[in-house]
Write an enzyme that holds these catalytic residues in place. Structure first.
Site, PDB file in Angstrom:
ATOM      1  N   TYR A  40      49.194  47.444  13.084  1.00  0.00           N
ATOM      2  CA  TYR A  40      50.104  47.767  14.422  1.00  0.00           C
ATOM      3  C   TYR A  40      51.028  47.910  13.453  1.00  0.00           C
ATOM      4  O   TYR A  40      51.773  46.298  13.158  1.00  0.00           O
ATOM      5  CB  TYR A  40      50.274  47.084  15.395  1.00  0.00           C
ATOM      6  CG  TYR A  40      51.159  47.497  16.634  1.00  0.00           C
ATOM      7  CD1 TYR A  40      50.656  49.044  17.324  1.00  0.00           C
ATOM      8  CD2 TYR A  40      52.803  46.557  16.913  1.00  0.00           C
ATOM      9  CE1 TYR A  40      51.971  49.898  17.731  1.00  0.00           C
ATOM     10  CE2 TYR A  40      53.394  47.532  17.174  1.00  0.00           C
ATOM     11  CZ  TYR A  40      53.259  48.850  17.876  1.00  0.00           C
ATOM     12  OH  TYR A  40      54.627  49.430  18.869  1.00  0.00           O
ATOM     13  N   ASP A  54      66.419  46.813  18.208  1.00  0.00           N
ATOM     14  CA  ASP A  54      65.749  47.684  18.263  1.00  0.00           C
ATOM     15  C   ASP A  54      66.462  48.933  19.090  1.00  0.00           C
ATOM     16  O   ASP A  54      65.615  48.722  20.267  1.00  0.00           O
ATOM     17  CB  ASP A  54      63.887  46.843  18.049  1.00  0.00           C
ATOM     18  CG  ASP A  54      62.934  48.401  18.925  1.00  0.00           C
ATOM     19  OD1 ASP A  54      62.817  49.207  18.617  1.00  0.00           O
ATOM     20  OD2 ASP A  54      62.073  47.612  19.874  1.00  0.00           O
ATOM     21  N   ASP A  81      54.740  52.567  16.488  1.00  0.00           N
ATOM     22  CA  ASP A  81      55.137  52.850  17.424  1.00  0.00           C
ATOM     23  C   ASP A  81      56.076  53.911  16.496  1.00  0.00           C
ATOM     24  O   ASP A  81      56.926  54.087  15.539  1.00  0.00           O
ATOM     25  CB  ASP A  81      56.447  51.426  17.322  1.00  0.00           C
ATOM     26  CG  ASP A  81      57.551  51.692  17.768  1.00  0.00           C
ATOM     27  OD1 ASP A  81      57.707  52.328  19.286  1.00  0.00           O
ATOM     28  OD2 ASP A  81      58.013  50.517  18.694  1.00  0.00           O
ATOM     29  N   ASP A  83      59.240  55.163  18.572  1.00  0.00           N
ATOM     30  CA  ASP A  83      60.509  55.086  19.699  1.00  0.00           C
ATOM     31  C   ASP A  83      60.104  56.473  21.210  1.00  0.00           C
ATOM     32  O   ASP A  83      58.862  56.210  21.683  1.00  0.00           O
ATOM     33  CB  ASP A  83      60.930  54.717  19.183  1.00  0.00           C
ATOM     34  CG  ASP A  83      61.994  53.635  18.482  1.00  0.00           C
ATOM     35  OD1 ASP A  83      60.809  52.694  18.896  1.00  0.00           O
ATOM     36  OD2 ASP A  83      62.895  53.768  17.763  1.00  0.00           O
ATOM     37  N   HIS A 108      52.438  55.991  19.066  1.00  0.00           N
ATOM     38  CA  HIS A 108      53.423  56.373  20.860  1.00  0.00           C
ATOM     39  C   HIS A 108      54.245  56.516  20.930  1.00  0.00           C
ATOM     40  O   HIS A 108      55.148  55.695  19.886  1.00  0.00           O
ATOM     41  CB  HIS A 108      52.623  55.065  21.654  1.00  0.00           C
ATOM     42  CG  HIS A 108      53.039  53.711  21.072  1.00  0.00           C
ATOM     43  ND1 HIS A 108      54.271  52.989  21.448  1.00  0.00           N
ATOM     44  CD2 HIS A 108      52.399  52.883  20.505  1.00  0.00           C
ATOM     45  CE1 HIS A 108      55.209  51.681  20.994  1.00  0.00           C
ATOM     46  NE2 HIS A 108      54.060  51.533  19.957  1.00  0.00           N
ATOM     47  N   GLU A 110      57.212  56.486  24.526  1.00  0.00           N
ATOM     48  CA  GLU A 110      58.135  56.152  25.396  1.00  0.00           C
ATOM     49  C   GLU A 110      58.903  57.004  25.921  1.00  0.00           C
ATOM     50  O   GLU A 110      59.853  57.857  26.178  1.00  0.00           O
ATOM     51  CB  GLU A 110      58.245  54.666  25.366  1.00  0.00           C
ATOM     52  CG  GLU A 110      59.828  54.869  24.258  1.00  0.00           C
ATOM     53  CD  GLU A 110      60.214  53.115  24.099  1.00  0.00           C
ATOM     54  OE1 GLU A 110      61.118  52.978  24.008  1.00  0.00           O
ATOM     55  OE2 GLU A 110      58.958  53.364  23.227  1.00  0.00           O
ATOM     56  N   CYS A 118      64.186  47.458  23.702  1.00  0.00           N
ATOM     57  CA  CYS A 118      62.951  47.009  23.704  1.00  0.00           C
ATOM     58  C   CYS A 118      62.460  47.202  25.121  1.00  0.00           C
ATOM     59  O   CYS A 118      62.716  46.413  26.384  1.00  0.00           O
ATOM     60  CB  CYS A 118      63.106  45.151  23.656  1.00  0.00           C
ATOM     61  SG  CYS A 118      61.182  44.402  23.290  1.00  0.00           S
ATOM     62  N   ARG A 158      53.491  55.469  26.084  1.00  0.00           N
ATOM     63  CA  ARG A 158      53.674  54.766  26.682  1.00  0.00           C
ATOM     64  C   ARG A 158      54.707  54.693  28.148  1.00  0.00           C
ATOM     65  O   ARG A 158      55.425  55.341  27.719  1.00  0.00           O
ATOM     66  CB  ARG A 158      54.745  53.727  26.097  1.00  0.00           C
ATOM     67  CG  ARG A 158      55.370  52.239  25.906  1.00  0.00           C
ATOM     68  CD  ARG A 158      56.348  51.321  25.390  1.00  0.00           C
ATOM     69  NE  ARG A 158      56.964  50.660  25.071  1.00  0.00           N
ATOM     70  CZ  ARG A 158      58.039  50.571  24.908  1.00  0.00           C
ATOM     71  NH1 ARG A 158      58.353  49.842  23.606  1.00  0.00           N
ATOM     72  NH2 ARG A 158      59.583  50.230  25.446  1.00  0.00           N
ATOM     73  N   GLU A 188      53.968  49.286  29.553  1.00  0.00           N
ATOM     74  CA  GLU A 188      54.699  48.285  28.884  1.00  0.00           C
ATOM     75  C   GLU A 188      55.901  47.194  30.364  1.00  0.00           C
ATOM     76  O   GLU A 188      55.777  48.169  31.212  1.00  0.00           O
ATOM     77  CB  GLU A 188      56.199  49.001  27.787  1.00  0.00           C
ATOM     78  CG  GLU A 188      56.735  47.716  27.620  1.00  0.00           C
ATOM     79  CD  GLU A 188      56.031  46.350  26.148  1.00  0.00           C
ATOM     80  OE1 GLU A 188      55.516  45.936  26.489  1.00  0.00           O
ATOM     81  OE2 GLU A 188      56.730  46.871  25.093  1.00  0.00           O
ATOM     82  N   ASN A 220      50.117  44.892  25.464  1.00  0.00           N
ATOM     83  CA  ASN A 220      50.968  43.878  24.731  1.00  0.00           C
ATOM     84  C   ASN A 220      51.305  42.834  24.358  1.00  0.00           C
ATOM     85  O   ASN A 220      51.744  42.028  25.607  1.00  0.00           O
ATOM     86  CB  ASN A 220      52.562  44.961  24.672  1.00  0.00           C
ATOM     87  CG  ASN A 220      53.484  44.514  23.926  1.00  0.00           C
ATOM     88  OD1 ASN A 220      53.317  44.223  22.503  1.00  0.00           O
ATOM     89  ND2 ASN A 220      55.202  45.315  24.162  1.00  0.00           N
TER      90      ASN A 220
END
Length: 308
Positions: A40, A54, A81, A83, A108, A110, A118, A158, A188, A220
């Protein structure tokens, strides 16, 4: 299905798999050598390793280069990821294309508003369900335009809604994103085992995708967050298909680095830290490198036997 996306799908169809984070190629090699079947690439770990928080300040090209680095070195399917997709719908299209070219088996996006946070922090803001579903739809249609080798890339949506709008909204959003073309759902910031169980029950078989099992489900397991730290077997029982450990390797590495630096500053030598260090031979083993012998790129860990 062909490509690394097909491999990832096949793995998740058989059992719930553990996917440790790899923030560079060397860690990717270590993940493969430890016997894991996928890596990942975490936005949080990638940005932290660059000395930045992040919050979405690193761009698509930087992420794609790291994905390629990890995929090449490890030889494993890479779930990555992306974002918020690095922008609006057209950037999501570009993200799908560039991630596939970089070697990602899945990605993914989001439903947070930029600048994002985060997923285990408070104060997040979400785009509307309808707007994000349109993003997922554009990403899904972009995937269909890829060549056969890359078309199997897993599209994961996500949702951060559980901590902002509640579980009812999180379930509703997840279903809308599946309807829009997502293969996998990443809920998440869930706070209890019961929340994870409810999400799995609500989505089991939904929309008949993935051979009738419904969307793949991702849990997660980030440390020091809002979610309970459950073992892989429990997530399997609940109906999840993969569990990511996004920042575990980075946190462990930085814990060791900080300890070494503290001791070096205090003592002026590294003798106390030597027992915990990786030896030169162990490092070369991960790299598949023998001094004096020709090394061939990429000598991926999965595809090249460890050195004797």
């Amino acid at each position: 299905m062909k490509g690394t996306g097909g491999i990832l799908r096949a793995l998740m169809s058989k059992r719930c798999i553990a996917i440790p984070g790899a923030f560079n190629g060397l860690v990717g090699r270590a993940v493969a050598d430890a016997g894991f079947e996928a890596c990942y690439v975490s936005g949080g770990a990638i940005t932290a390793s660059a000395g930045q928080p992040d919050i979405g300040v690193l761009g698509l090209e930087y992420f794609a280069s790291k994905i390629n680095e990890v995929a090449s070195a490890s030889g494993l399917p890479v779930l990555a990821d992306a974002d918020t997709g690095f922008g609006e719908a057209e950037m999501c299209v570009k993200t799908v294309v560039e991630y596939a070219r970089a070697g990602a088996a899945g990605l993914h996006i989001e439903d947070q508003v930029m600048p994002k946070r985060c997923g285990h922090l408070d104060g997040k803001t979400l785009v509307s369900r309808e707007d994000f579903a349109k993003k997922v739809d554009r990403a899904s249609r972009a995937r269909e335009q890829l060549d056969e080798q890359h078309r199997s890339i897993v599209l994961c949506a996500r949702t951060d809604a559980a901590g902002v709008e509640g579980m009812d909204a999180a379930v509703d959003r997840a279903k809308a994103y599946v309807d829009a073309g997502a293969d996998m759902i990443f809920p998440e910031g869930l706070k209890t085992e019961a929340d994870f169980e409810r999400m799995a029950n609500e989505l089991r078989g939904y929309n008949g995708i993935n051979g009738g099992v419904g969307p793949y489900l991702l849990a997660n397991m980030t440390e020091f967050g809002k979610s309970p730290m459950l073992p892989l077997d429990r997530y399997s029982q609940l109906g999840y298909h993969c569990v990511i450990y996004p920042v575990s390797t980075l946190r462990s590495a930085m814990g060791a680095v900080t300890s070494l630096l503290t001791d070096l500053k205090a003592t002026g030598c590294v003798d106390n830290s030597l027992p915990a260090m990786q030896t030169r031979q162990e490092l070369y083993g991960h790299l598949r490198y023998t001094p004096g012998q020709e090394w061939t790129f990429p000598s991926a860990a999965k595809d090249t036997p460890p050195l004797a």
